[in-house]
Design a protein around this motif. Structure first.
Motif, PDB file in Angstrom:
ATOM      1  N   ILE A 111       0.832  -1.206   0.000  1.00 35.29           N
ATOM      2  CA  ILE A 111       0.000   0.000   0.000  1.00 35.29           C
ATOM      3  C   ILE A 111       0.867   1.256   0.000  1.00 35.29           C
ATOM      4  O   ILE A 111       0.468   2.297  -0.528  1.00 35.29           O
ATOM      5  N   LEU A 112       2.077   1.169   0.574  1.00 35.17           N
ATOM      6  CA  LEU A 112       2.972   2.319   0.562  1.00 35.17           C
ATOM      7  C   LEU A 112       3.224   2.783  -0.867  1.00 35.17           C
ATOM      8  O   LEU A 112       3.271   3.982  -1.146  1.00 35.17           O
ATOM      9  N   GLY A 113       3.413   1.841  -1.794  1.00 35.78           N
ATOM     10  CA  GLY A 113       3.662   2.216  -3.177  1.00 35.78           C
ATOM     11  C   GLY A 113       2.490   2.971  -3.774  1.00 35.78           C
ATOM     12  O   GLY A 113       2.687   3.974  -4.493  1.00 35.78           O
ATOM     13  N   LEU A 114       1.261   2.519  -3.503  1.00 37.10           N
ATOM     14  CA  LEU A 114       0.087   3.207  -4.037  1.00 37.10           C
ATOM     15  C   LEU A 114      -0.003   4.626  -3.506  1.00 37.10           C
ATOM     16  O   LEU A 114      -0.220   5.586  -4.261  1.00 37.10           O
ATOM     17  N   GLU A 115       0.189   4.769  -2.198  1.00 37.19           N
ATOM     18  CA  GLU A 115       0.108   6.105  -1.607  1.00 37.19           C
ATOM     19  C   GLU A 115       1.248   6.990  -2.103  1.00 37.19           C
ATOM     20  O   GLU A 115       1.046   8.169  -2.410  1.00 37.19           O
ATOM     21  N   ALA A 116       2.457   6.417  -2.202  1.00 42.18           N
ATOM     22  CA  ALA A 116       3.605   7.207  -2.647  1.00 42.18           C
ATOM     23  C   ALA A 116       3.412   7.721  -4.071  1.00 42.18           C
ATOM     24  O   ALA A 116       3.811   8.844  -4.403  1.00 42.18           O
ATOM     25  N   ALA A 117       2.805   6.913  -4.934  1.00 37.65           N
ATOM     26  CA  ALA A 117       2.567   7.355  -6.313  1.00 37.65           C
ATOM     27  C   ALA A 117       1.659   8.581  -6.334  1.00 37.65           C
ATOM     28  O   ALA A 117       1.927   9.548  -7.070  1.00 37.65           O
ATOM     29  N   ILE A 118       0.601   8.552  -5.533  1.00 38.91           N
ATOM     30  CA  ILE A 118      -0.315   9.692  -5.505  1.00 38.91           C
ATOM     31  C   ILE A 118       0.348  10.890  -4.843  1.00 38.91           C
ATOM     32  O   ILE A 118       0.268  12.023  -5.350  1.00 38.91           O
ATOM     33  N   LEU A 129      -8.043  11.062 -12.975  1.00 40.49           N
ATOM     34  CA  LEU A 129      -9.021  10.109 -13.468  1.00 40.49           C
ATOM     35  C   LEU A 129      -8.772   8.765 -12.789  1.00 40.49           C
ATOM     36  O   LEU A 129      -7.745   8.123 -13.011  1.00 40.49           O
ATOM     37  N   CYS A 130      -9.716   8.335 -11.953  1.00 38.86           N
ATOM     38  CA  CYS A 130      -9.571   7.106 -11.181  1.00 38.86           C
ATOM     39  C   CYS A 130     -10.480   6.030 -11.778  1.00 38.86           C
ATOM     40  O   CYS A 130     -11.706   6.090 -11.630  1.00 38.86           O
ATOM     41  N   LEU A 131      -9.861   5.074 -12.477  1.00 36.95           N
ATOM     42  CA  LEU A 131     -10.603   3.984 -13.110  1.00 36.95           C
ATOM     43  C   LEU A 131     -10.756   2.855 -12.100  1.00 36.95           C
ATOM     44  O   LEU A 131      -9.772   2.434 -11.487  1.00 36.95           O
ATOM     45  N   SER A 132     -11.982   2.351 -11.960  1.00 38.18           N
ATOM     46  CA  SER A 132     -12.186   1.380 -10.876  1.00 38.18           C
ATOM     47  C   SER A 132     -13.226   0.326 -11.227  1.00 38.18           C
ATOM     48  O   SER A 132     -14.271   0.624 -11.798  1.00 38.18           O
ATOM     49  N   ASP A 169     -11.115   1.961  -6.098  1.00 41.72           N
ATOM     50  CA  ASP A 169     -11.742   3.011  -5.295  1.00 41.72           C
ATOM     51  C   ASP A 169     -10.733   3.624  -4.323  1.00 41.72           C
ATOM     52  O   ASP A 169     -10.780   4.822  -4.034  1.00 41.72           O
ATOM     53  N   GLY A 170      -9.814   2.788  -3.832  1.00 39.49           N
ATOM     54  CA  GLY A 170      -8.831   3.278  -2.867  1.00 39.49           C
ATOM     55  C   GLY A 170      -7.921   4.343  -3.442  1.00 39.49           C
ATOM     56  O   GLY A 170      -7.489   5.259  -2.717  1.00 39.49           O
ATOM     57  N   PHE A 171      -7.600   4.263  -4.722  1.00 41.63           N
ATOM     58  CA  PHE A 171      -6.805   5.314  -5.358  1.00 41.63           C
ATOM     59  C   PHE A 171      -7.519   6.664  -5.230  1.00 41.63           C
ATOM     60  O   PHE A 171      -6.892   7.690  -4.950  1.00 41.63           O
ATOM     61  N   ALA A 172      -8.829   6.674  -5.466  1.00 41.83           N
ATOM     62  CA  ALA A 172      -9.587   7.920  -5.347  1.00 41.83           C
ATOM     63  C   ALA A 172      -9.532   8.455  -3.917  1.00 41.83           C
ATOM     64  O   ALA A 172      -9.441   9.674  -3.697  1.00 41.83           O
ATOM     65  N   ASP A 173      -9.563   7.562  -2.941  1.00 41.36           N
ATOM     66  CA  ASP A 173      -9.455   7.994  -1.542  1.00 41.36           C
ATOM     67  C   ASP A 173      -8.109   8.671  -1.282  1.00 41.36           C
ATOM     68  O   ASP A 173      -8.029   9.680  -0.568  1.00 41.36           O
ATOM     69  N   PHE A 174      -7.029   8.101  -1.843  1.00 47.49           N
ATOM     70  CA  PHE A 174      -5.716   8.725  -1.669  1.00 47.49           C
ATOM     71  C   PHE A 174      -5.674  10.107  -2.318  1.00 47.49           C
ATOM     72  O   PHE A 174      -5.087  11.055  -1.769  1.00 47.49           O
ATOM     73  N   VAL A 175      -6.270  10.238  -3.504  1.00 47.46           N
ATOM     74  CA  VAL A 175      -6.284  11.537  -4.178  1.00 47.46           C
ATOM     75  C   VAL A 175      -6.980  12.569  -3.302  1.00 47.46           C
ATOM     76  O   VAL A 175      -6.496  13.701  -3.134  1.00 47.46           O
ATOM     77  N   GLU A 176      -8.108  12.201  -2.721  1.00 47.34           N
ATOM     78  CA  GLU A 176      -8.818  13.113  -1.829  1.00 47.34           C
ATOM     79  C   GLU A 176      -7.984  13.449  -0.602  1.00 47.34           C
ATOM     80  O   GLU A 176      -7.949  14.594  -0.136  1.00 47.34           O
ATOM     81  N   GLN A 177      -7.297  12.445  -0.062  1.00 46.83           N
ATOM     82  CA  GLN A 177      -6.488  12.638   1.139  1.00 46.83           C
ATOM     83  C   GLN A 177      -5.395  13.675   0.912  1.00 46.83           C
ATOM     84  O   GLN A 177      -5.031  14.420   1.832  1.00 46.83           O
ATOM     85  N   MET A 202      -5.372   2.960 -12.022  1.00 45.40           N
ATOM     86  CA  MET A 202      -6.164   1.748 -12.225  1.00 45.40           C
ATOM     87  C   MET A 202      -5.464   0.573 -11.571  1.00 45.40           C
ATOM     88  O   MET A 202      -4.303   0.677 -11.147  1.00 45.40           O
ATOM     89  N   VAL A 203      -6.166  -0.551 -11.527  1.00 49.90           N
ATOM     90  CA  VAL A 203      -5.660  -1.769 -10.912  1.00 49.90           C
ATOM     91  C   VAL A 203      -5.631  -2.863 -11.966  1.00 49.90           C
ATOM     92  O   VAL A 203      -6.574  -2.996 -12.748  1.00 49.90           O
ATOM     93  N   HIS A 204      -4.552  -3.648 -11.999  1.00 49.31           N
ATOM     94  CA  HIS A 204      -4.477  -4.763 -12.944  1.00 49.31           C
ATOM     95  C   HIS A 204      -5.316  -5.930 -12.419  1.00 49.31           C
ATOM     96  O   HIS A 204      -6.296  -6.322 -13.046  1.00 49.31           O
ATOM     97  N   CYS A 205      -4.941  -6.484 -11.278  1.00 52.27           N
ATOM     98  CA  CYS A 205      -5.699  -7.570 -10.670  1.00 52.27           C
ATOM     99  C   CYS A 205      -6.355  -7.063  -9.394  1.00 52.27           C
ATOM    100  O   CYS A 205      -5.659  -6.703  -8.441  1.00 52.27           O
ATOM    101  N   GLU A 206      -7.689  -7.020  -9.394  1.00 49.62           N
ATOM    102  CA  GLU A 206      -8.425  -6.652  -8.179  1.00 49.62           C
ATOM    103  C   GLU A 206      -8.481  -7.890  -7.284  1.00 49.62           C
ATOM    104  O   GLU A 206      -9.315  -8.783  -7.472  1.00 49.62           O
ATOM    105  N   THR A 207      -7.592  -7.952  -6.312  1.00 53.66           N
ATOM    106  CA  THR A 207      -7.465  -9.138  -5.468  1.00 53.66           C
ATOM    107  C   THR A 207      -8.762  -9.536  -4.766  1.00 53.66           C
ATOM    108  O   THR A 207      -9.058 -10.733  -4.650  1.00 53.66           O
ATOM    109  N   PRO A 208      -9.569  -8.590  -4.261  1.00 55.14           N
ATOM    110  CA  PRO A 208     -10.773  -9.002  -3.535  1.00 55.14           C
ATOM    111  C   PRO A 208     -11.802  -9.734  -4.387  1.00 55.14           C
ATOM    112  O   PRO A 208     -12.659 -10.444  -3.842  1.00 55.14           O
ATOM    113  N   THR A 209     -11.750  -9.577  -5.727  1.00 58.50           N
ATOM    114  CA  THR A 209     -12.747 -10.215  -6.588  1.00 58.50           C
ATOM    115  C   THR A 209     -12.126 -11.143  -7.623  1.00 58.50           C
ATOM    116  O   THR A 209     -12.855 -11.754  -8.412  1.00 58.50           O
TER     117      THR A 209
END
Length: 378
Positions: free
Chosen positions: A82-89, A100-103, A109-117, A154-161
């Motif tokens: 998750i550090l990598g995702l947050e660091a990118a934003i 533009l957050c593709l989900s 969705d978490g990428f959009a949360d980081f952008v807002e943060q 965007m996400v390549h593999c959405e692990t939860p689904t």
């Protein structure tokens, strides 16, 4: 003294979509004396060698071959994926920037949360979680926007689904509009081909298909992403990628903070295993494990969560379950000593997830898991 027998069960099979089973060569490397990562020149050499190997792994195409001279830099951050995702934003987005957050899932969705943060403005472009990203919808979102986008996530593999997005047509659209791409490939890198040569920032993690311990995030970064990173003032140390452009370079042997030395050694051993096996063989092994898992699931009357089989990931299978997935998970652990995952969020009790990634992408492990699942269901 507390009884630790349960948490240290030697024969337990952990078929989760990360953290994954750590093979013996990696464990042996972790047990080596830990160097001082700030003072010993040999550690900087090891780090540079590791980033070279990871660049080759990140860049591997469907046939397992990487470009002779990949045009991306790779850095390894001391922190979970998750550090990598947050660091990118943090490093790409200034206050007020529209992203533009593709989900089609939780992490999109978490990428959009980081952008807002970080005081950016996320513009969400989503599809249902059992579907894959739609390039036509992405094109429409860009064309209808009042202002152009500089960055898209965007996400390549959405692990939860267990859903794998086809990135190529999406990247075609982003490239046509000169938009910097950020891709979470945490659950696919090292288990499936990722078009990293077309991605500006591609993010991975040690505890997934690499089969190393949690604790490291990997990032490949393009020149134009570096150029933008250098213009953004983050106000952060730990999540700022900019210092890593020169960290550990020949003649500039330093890190922005004390690195996780033993974890770096472990990830180096894991990278060696992947390269020695050959990435084409690694990808084939994951596809075979995924096919076996879904064939056995079909025999049990269980369907994958993604709407089409083409959308299913080779690294994790998410199966819809009409009963209580958490109860099923508990019975597999207590009766058969096998750990699997359930869904996340609203899907926690509706999905059972089997991770066939990294060291666990082997037929005998999948067979044991599905035999146990069959016994519990019967």
């Amino acid at each position: 003294m507390a009884d630790t027998t349960d948490c240290l069960a030697a024969d337990r099979l952990r078929m989760t979509p990360g953290p994954t089973e750590i093979p013996a060569p990696v464990r042996e490397r972790l047990a080596e004396p830990a160097p001082n990562p700030d003072l010993e020149p040999e550690f900087f050499t090891c780090y540079r060698n590791l980033t070279d190997k990871l660049t080759r792994i990140h860049a591997a195409g469907p046939a397992g071959e990487a470009p002779a001279t990949p045009d991306r830099d790779t850095v390894v951050l001391g922190g979970e994926g998750i550090l990598g995702l947050e660091a990118a934003i943090t490093s790409l987005v200034s206050p007020g920037d529209r992203v533009l957050c593709l989900s089609n899932g939780l992490y999109g969705d978490g990428f959009a949360d980081f952008v807002e943060q970080y005081d950016g403005e996320p513009v969400r472009c989503g599809v249902p979680w059992d579907e894959t990203l739609d390039p036509d919808a992405v094109e429409a979102a860009i064309e209808s926007a009042d202002e152009p986008f500089d960055v898209a996530t965007m996400v390549h593999c959405e692990t939860p689904t267990g859903t794998l997005n086809d990135l190529e047509p999406i990247l075609d659209v982003l490239e046509a509009h000169n938009i910097i791409s950020v891709v979470d490939a945490v659950s696919s890198l090292g288990g499936a081909p990722v078009p990293t040569d077309r991605i500006d920032i591609c993010l991975g993690a040690s505890q997934k298909c690499f089969s190393a311990p949690p604790g490291l995030a990997t990032c490949t970064i393009s020149d134009r992403a570096w150029d933008r990173i250098e213009t953004v003032e983050t106000g952060s140390l730990y999540t700022d990628l900019e210092p890593w452009r020169t960290a550990a370079a020949e003649g500039e042997e330093w890190f922005p903070y004390t690195h996780l030395a033993s974890n770096v050694l472990g990830l180096d051993a894991a990278a060696n295993l992947l390269l020695e096996e050959g990435l084409e063989s690694v990808f084939d092994r994951h596809e075979a494990a995924a096919t076996l898992c879904r064939d056995r699931a079909a025999e049990l009357g269980l369907d994958p969560y993604p709407a089409s089989h083409e959308a299913c990931s080779p690294t994790v299978t998410a199966l819809e379950f009409s009963g209580s997935a958490t109860d099923l998970q508990e019975r597999l652990r207590t009766e058969h000593d096998i750990v699997v995952a359930t869904g996340l969020g609203e899907l926690e009790d509706d999905i059972i997830r089997i991770g066939h990634m990294g060291h666990n992408a082997r037929p005998e492990r999948v067979e044991r898991t599905m035999d146990a699942l069959a016994a519990v269901l019967e």
